[in-house]
Design a protein around this motif. Structure first.
Motif, PDB file in Angstrom:
ATOM      1  N   ARG A   3       0.832  -1.204   0.000  1.00  0.00           N
ATOM      2  CA  ARG A   3       0.000   0.000   0.000  1.00  0.00           C
ATOM      3  C   ARG A   3       0.864   1.250   0.000  1.00  0.00           C
ATOM      4  NH1 ARG A   3      -4.005  -1.999   4.846  1.00  0.00           N
ATOM      5  NH2 ARG A   3      -5.163  -3.478   3.584  1.00  0.00           N
ATOM      6  N   ILE A  22      -6.853  10.449  -9.818  1.00  0.00           N
ATOM      7  CA  ILE A  22      -7.488   9.191  -9.421  1.00  0.00           C
ATOM      8  C   ILE A  22      -7.609   8.270 -10.631  1.00  0.00           C
ATOM      9  CG2 ILE A  22      -9.672   8.153  -8.673  1.00  0.00           C
ATOM     10  CD1 ILE A  22     -10.008  10.516  -6.754  1.00  0.00           C
ATOM     11  N   PHE A  25      -4.394   6.332 -11.480  1.00  0.00           N
ATOM     12  CA  PHE A  25      -4.121   5.197 -10.591  1.00  0.00           C
ATOM     13  C   PHE A  25      -5.109   4.051 -10.831  1.00  0.00           C
ATOM     14  CE2 PHE A  25      -1.404   8.238  -8.542  1.00  0.00           C
ATOM     15  CZ  PHE A  25      -0.415   7.487  -7.933  1.00  0.00           C
ATOM     16  N   GLU A  26      -6.369   4.386 -11.072  1.00  0.00           N
ATOM     17  CA  GLU A  26      -7.363   3.342 -11.370  1.00  0.00           C
ATOM     18  C   GLU A  26      -7.010   2.615 -12.661  1.00  0.00           C
ATOM     19  OE1 GLU A  26     -11.220   5.307 -11.493  1.00  0.00           O
ATOM     20  OE2 GLU A  26     -11.797   4.235  -9.663  1.00  0.00           O
ATOM     21  N   GLN A  31      -5.796  -0.484  -6.665  1.00  0.00           N
ATOM     22  CA  GLN A  31      -7.079  -0.539  -5.956  1.00  0.00           C
ATOM     23  C   GLN A  31      -7.148   0.599  -4.945  1.00  0.00           C
ATOM     24  OE1 GLN A  31      -7.542  -4.035  -3.554  1.00  0.00           O
ATOM     25  NE2 GLN A  31      -9.704  -3.643  -3.156  1.00  0.00           N
ATOM     26  N   LEU A  32      -8.240   1.347  -5.004  1.00  0.00           N
ATOM     27  CA  LEU A  32      -8.462   2.451  -4.059  1.00  0.00           C
ATOM     28  C   LEU A  32      -8.983   1.880  -2.743  1.00  0.00           C
ATOM     29  CD1 LEU A  32      -8.515   5.524  -3.577  1.00  0.00           C
ATOM     30  CD2 LEU A  32     -10.826   5.538  -4.540  1.00  0.00           C
ATOM     31  N   ARG A  33      -8.252   2.124  -1.670  1.00  0.00           N
ATOM     32  CA  ARG A  33      -8.607   1.554  -0.377  1.00  0.00           C
ATOM     33  C   ARG A  33      -9.147   2.578   0.607  1.00  0.00           C
ATOM     34  NH1 ARG A  33      -8.001  -3.258   2.008  1.00  0.00           N
ATOM     35  NH2 ARG A  33      -7.737  -4.872   0.453  1.00  0.00           N
ATOM     36  N   LEU A  35     -10.168   7.118   0.902  1.00  0.00           N
ATOM     37  CA  LEU A  35     -10.263   8.409   0.211  1.00  0.00           C
ATOM     38  C   LEU A  35     -11.006   9.396   1.091  1.00  0.00           C
ATOM     39  CD1 LEU A  35     -10.138  10.032  -2.569  1.00  0.00           C
ATOM     40  CD2 LEU A  35     -12.392   9.091  -2.999  1.00  0.00           C
ATOM     41  N   MET A  73      -5.412   9.559   0.141  1.00  0.00           N
ATOM     42  CA  MET A  73      -5.806   8.261  -0.428  1.00  0.00           C
ATOM     43  C   MET A  73      -4.840   7.161  -0.019  1.00  0.00           C
ATOM     44  SD  MET A  73      -6.695   9.400  -4.351  1.00  0.00           S
ATOM     45  CE  MET A  73      -5.238  10.432  -4.547  1.00  0.00           C
ATOM     46  N   TRP A  75      -3.712   3.647  -1.858  1.00  0.00           N
ATOM     47  CA  TRP A  75      -3.794   2.799  -3.049  1.00  0.00           C
ATOM     48  C   TRP A  75      -3.031   1.512  -2.786  1.00  0.00           C
ATOM     49  CZ3 TRP A  75      -6.794   3.587  -7.296  1.00  0.00           C
ATOM     50  CH2 TRP A  75      -7.370   4.858  -7.438  1.00  0.00           C
TER      51      TRP A  75
END
Ligand code: GTP
Ligand code: MG
Length: 148
Positions: A3, A22, A25-26, A31-33, A35, A73, A75
């Protein structure tokens, strides 16, 4: 999984770069963990950048980070710390390659849009510092299409 703590600085928020960042990164597959958007207390900014406290630009740096809301965020993904730093680009925008976030959207080091953890260990410390409330668990269905 690894992470990284990624933070869009006040200039990135004011300039409307949140969605663009965003999205990068997507699309890369991370994976957005976690925000959130927050106004940063001076003491939190000073703790986050405590390694730089002896630098002549430290006060300007802290003033910059608390000058408006930031987007915090977490990630997750394979090598997200290293790849995230590569996506962000060099600290000084005059040295950041085109195609990187700073290389595409920044001109001066004191307005360089985004922060990314520099080591896995610092990432863990920064996530604990910025998300003391903890982060969300969820299982992304796209993983087999991103990892072999
Ligand atoms: P972060 O992801 O924000 O930690 O940047 P970095 O890891 O690429 O660089 P570093 O940790 O060395 O510096 C932290 C931040 O301090 C930079 O991103 C800049 O915003 C700021 N900074 C670094 N060097 C200078 C400088 O020479 N002048 C000014 N004004 N700010 C600086
Ligand atoms: Mg740094």
């Amino acid at each position: 999984d690894e992470r990284s703590y990624i933070m869009i600085k006040p200039d990135g928020v004011q300039r409307g770069l949140v969605g663009e960042i965003i999205s990068r990164f997507e699309k890369r597959g991370f994976q957005l963990r976690a925000l959130k958007i927050i106004n940063v207390e001076r003491s939190l900014a000073e703790t986050h950048y405590s390694d730089l406290s002896s630098k002549p630009f430290f006060k300007d740096l802290v003033d910059y980070i608390i000058s408006g809301p930031v987007v915090c965020m977490v990630w997750e993904g394979l090598n997200v710390v290293k790849i995230g730093r590569d996506m962000i680009g060099a600290t000084k925008p005059e040295a950041s390659a085109p195609g990187t976030i700073r290389g595409d959207f920044a001109i001066q080091v004191g307005r360089n849009v985004i922060h990314g953890s520099d080591t896995v260990e610092n990432g863990q410390k920064e996530i604990a510092l910025w998300f003391p409330e903890g982060i969300v668990e969820w299982t992304p269905v796209a993983k087999p299409w991103i990892y072999e």
